[in-house]
Enzyme design. Structure first.
Site, PDB file in Angstrom:
ATOM      1  N   THR A  39      48.433 -57.575  46.529  1.00 32.55           N
ATOM      2  CA  THR A  39      47.766 -56.871  45.565  1.00 32.55           C
ATOM      3  C   THR A  39      47.453 -57.478  44.223  1.00 32.55           C
ATOM      4  O   THR A  39      48.364 -58.226  43.537  1.00 32.55           O
ATOM      5  CB  THR A  39      48.276 -55.510  45.054  1.00 32.55           C
ATOM      6  OG1 THR A  39      47.396 -55.004  44.089  1.00 32.55           O
ATOM      7  CG2 THR A  39      49.676 -55.388  44.599  1.00 32.55           C
ATOM      8  N   ILE A  40      46.121 -57.617  43.900  1.00 36.17           N
ATOM      9  CA  ILE A  40      45.840 -58.086  42.491  1.00 36.17           C
ATOM     10  C   ILE A  40      46.379 -57.298  41.477  1.00 36.17           C
ATOM     11  O   ILE A  40      46.449 -57.816  40.445  1.00 36.17           O
ATOM     12  CB  ILE A  40      44.167 -58.343  42.589  1.00 36.17           C
ATOM     13  CG1 ILE A  40      43.602 -56.917  42.384  1.00 36.17           C
ATOM     14  CG2 ILE A  40      43.764 -58.996  43.541  1.00 36.17           C
ATOM     15  CD1 ILE A  40      42.280 -57.016  41.911  1.00 36.17           C
ATOM     16  N   ASP A  41      46.966 -56.171  41.773  1.00 37.20           N
ATOM     17  CA  ASP A  41      47.177 -55.535  40.630  1.00 37.20           C
ATOM     18  C   ASP A  41      48.843 -55.579  40.178  1.00 37.20           C
ATOM     19  O   ASP A  41      49.075 -55.515  39.267  1.00 37.20           O
ATOM     20  CB  ASP A  41      47.320 -54.067  41.133  1.00 37.20           C
ATOM     21  CG  ASP A  41      45.757 -53.536  41.469  1.00 37.20           C
ATOM     22  OD1 ASP A  41      45.043 -53.959  41.204  1.00 37.20           O
ATOM     23  OD2 ASP A  41      45.747 -52.619  42.215  1.00 37.20           O
TER      24      ASP A  41
ATOM     25  N   GLU B 192      40.712 -51.037  33.765  1.00 36.57           N
ATOM     26  CA  GLU B 192      39.771 -50.275  34.260  1.00 36.57           C
ATOM     27  C   GLU B 192      40.654 -48.732  34.187  1.00 36.57           C
ATOM     28  O   GLU B 192      39.759 -47.653  34.086  1.00 36.57           O
ATOM     29  CB  GLU B 192      39.407 -50.270  35.803  1.00 36.57           C
ATOM     30  CG  GLU B 192      40.667 -50.344  36.652  1.00 36.57           C
ATOM     31  CD  GLU B 192      40.296 -50.723  38.287  1.00 36.57           C
ATOM     32  OE1 GLU B 192      39.133 -50.603  38.564  1.00 36.57           O
ATOM     33  OE2 GLU B 192      41.170 -50.885  38.862  1.00 36.57           O
TER      34      GLU B 192
ATOM     35  N   GLY C  49      49.546 -53.296  49.808  1.00 39.06           N
ATOM     36  CA  GLY C  49      50.073 -52.824  48.316  1.00 39.06           C
ATOM     37  C   GLY C  49      51.140 -51.517  48.536  1.00 39.06           C
ATOM     38  O   GLY C  49      51.610 -51.281  49.506  1.00 39.06           O
ATOM     39  N   ASN C  50      50.742 -50.740  47.555  1.00 39.99           N
ATOM     40  CA  ASN C  50      51.538 -49.656  47.260  1.00 39.99           C
ATOM     41  C   ASN C  50      51.571 -48.317  48.315  1.00 39.99           C
ATOM     42  O   ASN C  50      52.361 -48.011  49.108  1.00 39.99           O
ATOM     43  CB  ASN C  50      51.219 -48.900  45.730  1.00 39.99           C
ATOM     44  CG  ASN C  50      52.232 -49.431  44.785  1.00 39.99           C
ATOM     45  OD1 ASN C  50      53.401 -49.395  44.989  1.00 39.99           O
ATOM     46  ND2 ASN C  50      51.625 -50.013  43.890  1.00 39.99           N
TER      47      ASN C  50
HETATM   48  O1  F6P Z   1      44.388 -52.461  44.416  1.00 40.70           O
HETATM   49  C1  F6P Z   1      43.430 -53.313  44.125  1.00 40.70           C
HETATM   50  C2  F6P Z   1      42.137 -52.848  43.773  1.00 40.70           C
HETATM   51  O2  F6P Z   1      41.236 -54.096  43.525  1.00 40.70           O
HETATM   52  C3  F6P Z   1      42.190 -52.105  42.338  1.00 40.70           C
HETATM   53  O3  F6P Z   1      42.484 -53.066  41.249  1.00 40.70           O
HETATM   54  C4  F6P Z   1      41.114 -51.234  42.156  1.00 40.70           C
HETATM   55  O4  F6P Z   1      41.054 -50.113  41.507  1.00 40.70           O
HETATM   56  C5  F6P Z   1      40.699 -50.810  43.707  1.00 40.70           C
HETATM   57  O5  F6P Z   1      41.769 -51.807  44.519  1.00 40.70           O
HETATM   58  C6  F6P Z   1      39.331 -50.851  44.280  1.00 40.70           C
HETATM   59  O6  F6P Z   1      39.324 -50.335  45.363  1.00 40.70           O
HETATM   60  P1  F6P Z   1      38.014 -50.171  46.069  1.00 40.70           P
HETATM   61  O7  F6P Z   1      37.815 -51.802  46.790  1.00 40.70           O
HETATM   62  O8  F6P Z   1      38.383 -49.199  47.404  1.00 40.70           O
HETATM   63  O9  F6P Z   1      36.922 -49.807  45.645  1.00 40.70           O
END
Ligand code: F6P
Length: 356
Positions: A133-135, A230, A110-111
């Site tokens: 990425t799911i985002d 979120e 991702g980013n």
């Molecule tokens: O970037 C993907 C993501 O699932 C976001 O949507 C979320 O904020 C974050 O990762 C959660 O990260 P982690 O799995 O490190 O808690």
């Protein structure tokens, strides 16, 4: 040819499908190709943890979620900070690449991952990346793999909430992932028929959210469903400095923005509010058919770049066509929801509230 491969950052459903796309294309088109899989993202490259991946490793993984080589978060901002033993991480990654005699490194992420990928490319390594990425917030591509699978899961969470919300006549908040952007919430909210959709890109006014709920009550609707990102933020909080907001959140009794908003709604309307957080289920399970196709196409395109020795690119999607985007253009940018887009205006025209 010797190709390295790694998956970095939060996982998603279609990582294996994407790696399969790359590998199958390479094995099918090049006689002598070896693929080295680095374990747990950049960590594997730093510390030399890897194994040779055989064609059979890529069979039967199209439908398998997660990543067969593991992943980890290695923040870009710490890349130039030596590890606990004083090791220079960037030099270590370059050394592993050189020691193994790699012709290219394929990076799926991702980013944050793309910032490091660009750094390694600037340091002279041959890099090709795939947008994961799911985002769906990676600049330079209309869509990322993982996004559509997550939309399906978040939508199905809202669907399930619909029936229980209707039975009990309650207000329900479904908190959707997406980090600092609202793509996932927007799509799942619309697909799930949410009444109010709150996105980070459109700071909400709590009074407007309450008005939208009360309007539904006046119309005889017994329940309301809010899809809340979120990263959603109130107008009030958006006006705070980063430091002030951090302090406010640290002292908040609420575990997330949805609980804070839920408490305000309960207090002002007397409605019973429930919060549901599907959380990491949104990143889990099998990739949906759309993602399997997208990942297969991205994989084939990434392998195509490698075979043409075109390095320093991310493969992306632009109006249905696969494109190559220079890493220097991708790194450090975020693709956010445009509050003035026709998409948002179309949804507003249905009477769905964005809390403004
Ligand atoms: O970037 C993907 C993501 O699932 C976001 O949507 C979320 O904020 C974050 O990762 C959660 O990260 P982690 O799995 O490190 O808690």
């Amino acid at each position: 040819m010797r190709i390295g491969m790694l998956t970095s950052g939060g996982d998603c459903q279609s990582l294996n499908a994407s790696m399969r796309g790359v590998a199958k294309t390479l094995f099918h088109n090049i006689k002598n190709v070896e693929i080295i899989g680095f374990h747990e993202g950049y960590k594997g490259l730093m510390y030399g943890n890897y194994h040779t991946m055989l064609p059979s490793d890529f069979s039967g993984i199209l439908t398998e979620g997660g990543t067969i080589i593991g992943t980890s978060r290695q923040p870009f901002k710490l890349m130039r900070t030596p590890d606990e033993n004083g090791m220079d991480k960037v030099e270590a990654m370059k050394n592993t690449y050189k020691k193994l005699g790699l012709d290219c490194l394929v990076i799926l992420g991702g980013n944050g991952t793309h910032k490091t990928a660009n750094l390694l490319s600037e340091e002279g390594l041959n890099i090709v990346t795939l947008p994961k990425t799911i985002d769906n917030d990676i600049w330079g591509t209309d869509i990322t793999f993982g996004f559509q699978s997550a939309v399906n899961i978040a939508t199905s969470a809202i669907d399930c909430i619909h029936t229980t919300a209707a039975s009990h006549g309650r207000v329900f908040i479904v908190e959707v992932m997406g980090h600092k952007v609202g793509w996932l919430t927007l799509h799942a909210g619309v697909a799930g028929g949410a009444d109010i959709i709150l996105l980070p890109e459109i700071p909400y006014d709590t009074d407007e959210v309450i008005k939208a709920i009360e309007k539904r009550t006046e119309e005889g609707k017994k329940f309301s469903i809010l899809a809340v990102a979120e990263g959603a933020i109130s107008k009030e909080d958006a006006a705070l400095s980063k430091k002030e907001l951090k302090k406010k959140r640290a002292n908040s009794p609420y575990p997330s923005i949805s609980y804070e908003l839920g408490a305000a709604i309960e207090k002002k309307t007397g409605n019973e509010v429930r919060v549901t957080i599907p959380g990491h289920t949104q990143r889990g399970g099998s990739p949906c058919p759309y993602d399997r196709v997208l990942s297969t196409r991205f994989g084939a395109a990434a392998a195509g770049l490698i075979m043409k020795k075109e390095f320093g690119y991310m493969v992306g999607m632009n109006h249905g066509e696969i494109v190559k985007v220079p890493l220097s253009e991708v790194a450090g940018k975020l693709k956010t929801v445009d509050p003035d887009s026709s998409f948002i205006n179309e949804i507003k025209s249905l009477g769905i509230s964005f809390g403004v």
